[in-house]
Design a protein around this motif. Structure first.
Motif, PDB file in Angstrom:
ATOM      1  N   VAL A  96      -0.709   3.001  -1.952  1.00 37.29           N
ATOM      2  CA  VAL A  96      -2.068   3.385  -1.547  1.00 37.29           C
ATOM      3  C   VAL A  96      -2.080   3.798  -0.072  1.00 37.29           C
ATOM      4  O   VAL A  96      -2.770   4.738   0.320  1.00 37.29           O
ATOM      5  CB  VAL A  96      -3.053   2.228  -1.821  1.00 37.29           C
ATOM      6  CG1 VAL A  96      -4.393   2.489  -1.162  1.00 37.29           C
ATOM      7  CG2 VAL A  96      -3.230   2.042  -3.321  1.00 37.29           C
ATOM      8  N   SER A  97      -1.270   3.123   0.748  1.00 35.12           N
ATOM      9  CA  SER A  97      -1.272   3.475   2.174  1.00 35.12           C
ATOM     10  C   SER A  97      -0.569   4.814   2.426  1.00 35.12           C
ATOM     11  O   SER A  97      -0.773   5.433   3.453  1.00 35.12           O
ATOM     12  CB  SER A  97      -0.631   2.362   2.998  1.00 35.12           C
ATOM     13  OG  SER A  97       0.753   2.315   2.722  1.00 35.12           O
ATOM     14  N   LYS A  98       0.280   5.242   1.493  1.00 36.07           N
ATOM     15  CA  LYS A  98       1.045   6.467   1.738  1.00 36.07           C
ATOM     16  C   LYS A  98       0.573   7.655   0.915  1.00 36.07           C
ATOM     17  O   LYS A  98       1.087   8.765   1.077  1.00 36.07           O
ATOM     18  CB  LYS A  98       2.521   6.226   1.391  1.00 36.07           C
ATOM     19  CG  LYS A  98       3.261   5.371   2.395  1.00 36.07           C
ATOM     20  CD  LYS A  98       4.726   5.275   2.011  1.00 36.07           C
ATOM     21  CE  LYS A  98       5.487   4.379   2.970  1.00 36.07           C
ATOM     22  NZ  LYS A  98       6.839   4.086   2.509  1.00 36.07           N
ATOM     23  N   ASN A 101      -9.710   7.959  -2.797  1.00 39.01           N
ATOM     24  CA  ASN A 101      -8.998   7.061  -1.891  1.00 39.01           C
ATOM     25  C   ASN A 101      -9.789   5.783  -1.628  1.00 39.01           C
ATOM     26  O   ASN A 101      -9.203   4.715  -1.449  1.00 39.01           O
ATOM     27  CB  ASN A 101      -8.702   7.779  -0.575  1.00 39.01           C
ATOM     28  CG  ASN A 101      -7.627   8.840  -0.761  1.00 39.01           C
ATOM     29  OD1 ASN A 101      -6.887   8.820  -1.749  1.00 39.01           O
ATOM     30  ND2 ASN A 101      -7.545   9.768   0.167  1.00 39.01           N
ATOM     31  N   ASP A 132      -8.480   1.947  -2.116  1.00 40.57           N
ATOM     32  CA  ASP A 132      -8.529   0.882  -1.111  1.00 40.57           C
ATOM     33  C   ASP A 132      -9.175  -0.376  -1.690  1.00 40.57           C
ATOM     34  O   ASP A 132      -8.721  -1.492  -1.459  1.00 40.57           O
ATOM     35  CB  ASP A 132      -9.310   1.352   0.123  1.00 40.57           C
ATOM     36  CG  ASP A 132      -8.528   2.410   0.894  1.00 40.57           C
ATOM     37  OD1 ASP A 132      -7.283   2.426   0.758  1.00 40.57           O
ATOM     38  OD2 ASP A 132      -9.150   3.219   1.612  1.00 40.57           O
ATOM     39  N   ALA A 188       0.120  -1.618  -2.838  1.00 37.54           N
ATOM     40  CA  ALA A 188      -0.443  -1.538  -1.484  1.00 37.54           C
ATOM     41  C   ALA A 188       0.287  -0.472  -0.667  1.00 37.54           C
ATOM     42  O   ALA A 188      -0.338   0.332   0.032  1.00 37.54           O
ATOM     43  CB  ALA A 188      -0.347  -2.903  -0.803  1.00 37.54           C
ATOM     44  N   GLN A 189       1.624  -0.440  -0.794  1.00 35.95           N
ATOM     45  CA  GLN A 189       2.401   0.582  -0.082  1.00 35.95           C
ATOM     46  C   GLN A 189       2.017   1.980  -0.536  1.00 35.95           C
ATOM     47  O   GLN A 189       1.821   2.886   0.275  1.00 35.95           O
ATOM     48  CB  GLN A 189       3.892   0.409  -0.393  1.00 35.95           C
ATOM     49  CG  GLN A 189       4.615  -0.621   0.430  1.00 35.95           C
ATOM     50  CD  GLN A 189       6.112  -0.495   0.153  1.00 35.95           C
ATOM     51  OE1 GLN A 189       6.698   0.565   0.265  1.00 35.95           O
ATOM     52  NE2 GLN A 189       6.725  -1.607  -0.227  1.00 35.95           N
ATOM     53  N   VAL A 211      -6.803  -2.351  -3.820  1.00 30.61           N
ATOM     54  CA  VAL A 211      -5.877  -3.200  -3.063  1.00 30.61           C
ATOM     55  C   VAL A 211      -6.563  -4.490  -2.631  1.00 30.61           C
ATOM     56  O   VAL A 211      -5.976  -5.581  -2.720  1.00 30.61           O
ATOM     57  CB  VAL A 211      -5.302  -2.424  -1.854  1.00 30.61           C
ATOM     58  CG1 VAL A 211      -4.437  -3.331  -1.008  1.00 30.61           C
ATOM     59  CG2 VAL A 211      -4.496  -1.233  -2.328  1.00 30.61           C
TER      60      VAL A 211
END
Lengths: 207, 360, 126
Positions: B272-274, B163, B167, B269-270, B170
């Motif tokens: 990676v955030s989810k 993870n 990050d 980006a979406q 991104v």
């Protein structure tokens, strides 16, 4: 015979995609762009075979592109160097069992430098081209001495053979399969590698 | 009547990194008909299915094309997974989506560079390809390969990405986004660039539909056909709308691809955030595909089909890949008729031809 | 969250003679042709047509004799099928009747004739 002294200082390359997955092709192009920048060696990409000193071939040969590869090779002025890029151009690679694939580029024209990889990395391609410059210098020196055929190293054609992984081809059985590609390349030898240009015909249709 | 001439275009041509052959029938400087002929890179790789077991076949399908290689591998896996009825862990679906979108950015940047080279703007070509290296670096860090990386397998993935790395990716993409904005101003607002693209090779919405165009070519004419909307991978959980333009010309097709660059960065980006934690693959043991399944993907160049048919053996009976360029050939032939000879390279380039895909 | 639409798909066998009518119905229902391909299964060829509407796939399949494969072209309904039909002609030897844009076997230039269909017997089609 007099030759230009500056060829190895600024070799021009021409690129043709035989029958590849185009992975190596985009890596060849990537070599020209700022990250790898082969122009710092004076290397320029050209679309015209008659301007080119080094022939970069990616992908393997098939029935249909043999005349194209031969034609580009024959149109290039001497001395010239052929660099086979990627495993497909070397031996057919992953596609060697395909029904429409004949094999590596060396089945058709003499190859001087083999660059392995699937896809070949830009660093390896540059290395291969720089090695090609050495061959080019040798050929040029031979040409200057008046040796009719400037093929001096590496340029052999093997009908059958295996790639041993260290950059050399091993003939299948000793003594019988090595064919020197050093056929005279006089311009009008019909038995040599020269073929009639097939793709540049212009037709006119009267209405 | 003007004299008719046939000019052969290709297979070796300065604007073509790959060989395709077109017979252009000209009346003076105007093309009246274009006849494509393919087969220069036909390998027949689908037939290798008879010599390679289905888990190994993914390496071959990845080499259908070196540009959208990951997408092809995924498409094949998706088809065989559908055939076997296997459900892939969500983390694997998210990572596949991230790599696929990175692939889209790399492919579109590659294309923009070739387009710039095609209309004679070499420094723009250089800058575009310089930015493209950012994506290739990310590929190399996460998978080990730049072009072909074989991380996809039937049932999931071979490699996980931490993870923290995601990050960082991104952050780097946000940096890339800034540079891309400067670059796209040149592509979309520069007068001389516009001169080459606006109004050239226009295709109406009706024509695009009736010719079966796919991908950015169809979307540039206002046809909404983004396969990602069918909810495969992680796309069902991400928020996006297809990029549509109305012009139908080279400029519209260029604009669609540029908007998709930013869209892809947003999607990554979406994702990676989810992204959920968990397994990245399911083990498949003791069964072989025995049915038929048609998988569909949105490749950078458009819709692609992957048909697999098994008979319960180690070797599949058939694999069929229908690639986007294949579907766009009728649209290309249509736009070429009536164009200026000097615009032919632009028209050929704006369908983003991938000949290696087309001929397989 | 969107439901996965790609998992719902049907593959329906139809008689070769009913192909045109079936395709006509699909066209009228707003479907678009996705792809067409052939498969050699034993002594027969299967031709698969994939149609798509709103991201839902439906397939129609016909069977042909591998020795002398012949089918009706659907190019009157979907003109762009010419790419797939010419490809199937060159790789499998299938003759499509009333083919809109016929390359006459010159679409794929390959060294081996009908490499995908070993049973093919060349008839006096021309």
């Amino acid at each position: 015979m007099k030759t230009m002294a500056s060829i190895t200082k600024s070799p021009w390359i021409i690129h043709y995609d035989g029958s590849s997955c185009n992975g190596c092709d985009i890596e060849v192009l990537a070599c020209l762009t700022p990250m790898y920048d082969v122009e710092r060696f004076g290397i320029i990409n050209t679309g015209n075979p008659k301007h080119a000193d080094i022939f970069l071939v990616t992908g393997s040969v098939n029935e249909q592109n043999i005349p194209v590869v031969k034609q580009i090779y024959n149109q290039m002025p001497n001395p010239k160097v052929v660099v086979a890029i990627g495993i497909c151009a070397t031996s057919g690679g992953i596609f060697r069992d395909c029904y429409n694939i004949i094999g590596g580029i060396d089945k058709v024209i003499p190859v001087d430098v083999y660059v392995p990889g699937c896809a070949a990395r830009p660093e390896a391609i540059i290395d291969g081209v720089v090695k090609g410059l050495g061959v080019l210098a040798e050929k040029q020196a031979a040409l200057a001495k008046g040796i009719a055929d400037p093929t001096v190293s590496g340029a052999y054609r093997y009908e059958n053979g295996t790639y041993d992984g260290d950059g050399t081809f091993l003939p299948e059985e000793e003594g019988d399969t090595v064919i020197a590609a050093a056929e005279p390349q006089s311009t009008d030898d019909e038995n040599g590698l020269r073929v009639k240009p097939a793709m540049t015909e212009e037709q006119e249709v009267d209405d | 009547m003007a004299k008719r001439t046939i000019i052969p275009f290709g297979p070796q041509h300065p604007v073509l990194p790959e060989p395709i052959h077109l017979d252009l029938v000209l009346e003076d400087e105007t093309v009246v008909e274009a006849i494509p002929q393919i087969g220069y890179i036909h390998r027949g790789l689908e037939k290798l299915v008879e010599k390679n077991e289905w888990p190994e076949m993914v390496y071959i399908i990845e080499r259908v094309c070196g540009i959208c290689s990951f997408g092809h591998g995924w498409g094949y896996c998706k088809s065989v997974e559908g055939n076997l009825g296997v459900e892939v862990p969500p983390r694997a679906e998210y990572l596949r989506t991230i790599w696929h979108e990175l692939g889209r950015i790399h492919s579109h940047l590659l294309w923009l560079g070739l387009l710039a080279d095609g209309f004679g703007f070499e420094s723009l070509f250089m800058h575009t390809w310089r930015l493209r290296e950012t994506i290739l670096d990310i590929f190399e860090e996460t998978t080990g390969g730049r072009i072909i990386f074989s991380v996809c397998k039937v049932g999931g993935l071979r490699k996980d990405v931490s993870n923290e790395t995601l990050d960082k990716i991104v952050v780097r993409l946000r940096g890339l986004e800034k540079e891309l904005k400067e670059l796209t101003e040149v592509f979309l607002d520069d007068v001389s660039v516009k001169n080459r693209l606006v109004g050239v090779g226009a295709l109406t919405k009706e024509e695009a539909t009736s010719l079966g165009a796919v991908g950015p070519v169809a979307r540039g004419s206002g046809v909404s056909n983004d396969v990602r909307q069918d909810g495969h991978g992680a796309y069902g959980e991400l928020d996006f709308e297809p990029c549509l333009e109305e012009g139908g010309d080279c400029y519209a097709r260029c604009k669609v691809r540029i908007r998709e660059l930013f869209q892809s960065i947003g999607l990554i980006a979406q994702a990676v955030s989810k992204i959920p934690d968990g397994e990245i693959a399911v083990e498949i043991k003791g069964t072989h595909p025995a049915g038929e399944f048609v998988g569909r993907m949105e490749q950078p160049r458009g819709e692609a089909y992957y048909y697999s048919k098994g008979s319960g053996q180690k070797f599949l009976e058939r694999i069929r890949v229908r690639t986007p360029t294949n579907a766009n050939i009728p649209a290309l032939v249509k736009t070429l008729a009536g164009s200026d000879l000097a615009d032919v390279p632009m028209l050929v380039l704006t369908i983003d031809p991938c000949i290696s895909c087309t001929e397989r | 969250m969107t439901e996965r639409k790609d998992l719902t798909q049907e593959i329906i066998f139809i008689e070769a003679g009913d192909l045109l009518a079936a395709v006509q119905d699909l066209k009228a229902a707003g479907y678009r042709l996705g792809q067409a391909c052939a498969t050699t299964v034993g002594g027969e060829l299967e031709v698969l047509y994939t149609f798509e509407k709103d991201n839902i796939l439906t397939n129609r399949k016909i069977k042909l004799d591998a020795k002398h494969p012949e089918a009706q072209s659907i190019s009157a309904i979907y003109p762009y099928v010419f790419i797939y039909e010419n490809e199937m002609h060159d790789l499998f030897g299938i003759t499509f009747k009333n083919l809109g844009l016929d390359y006459g076997g010159k679409f794929f230039k390959i060294s081996k004739e009908t490499p995908w269909n070993p049973l093919f017997e060349k008839g006096d089609e021309n």
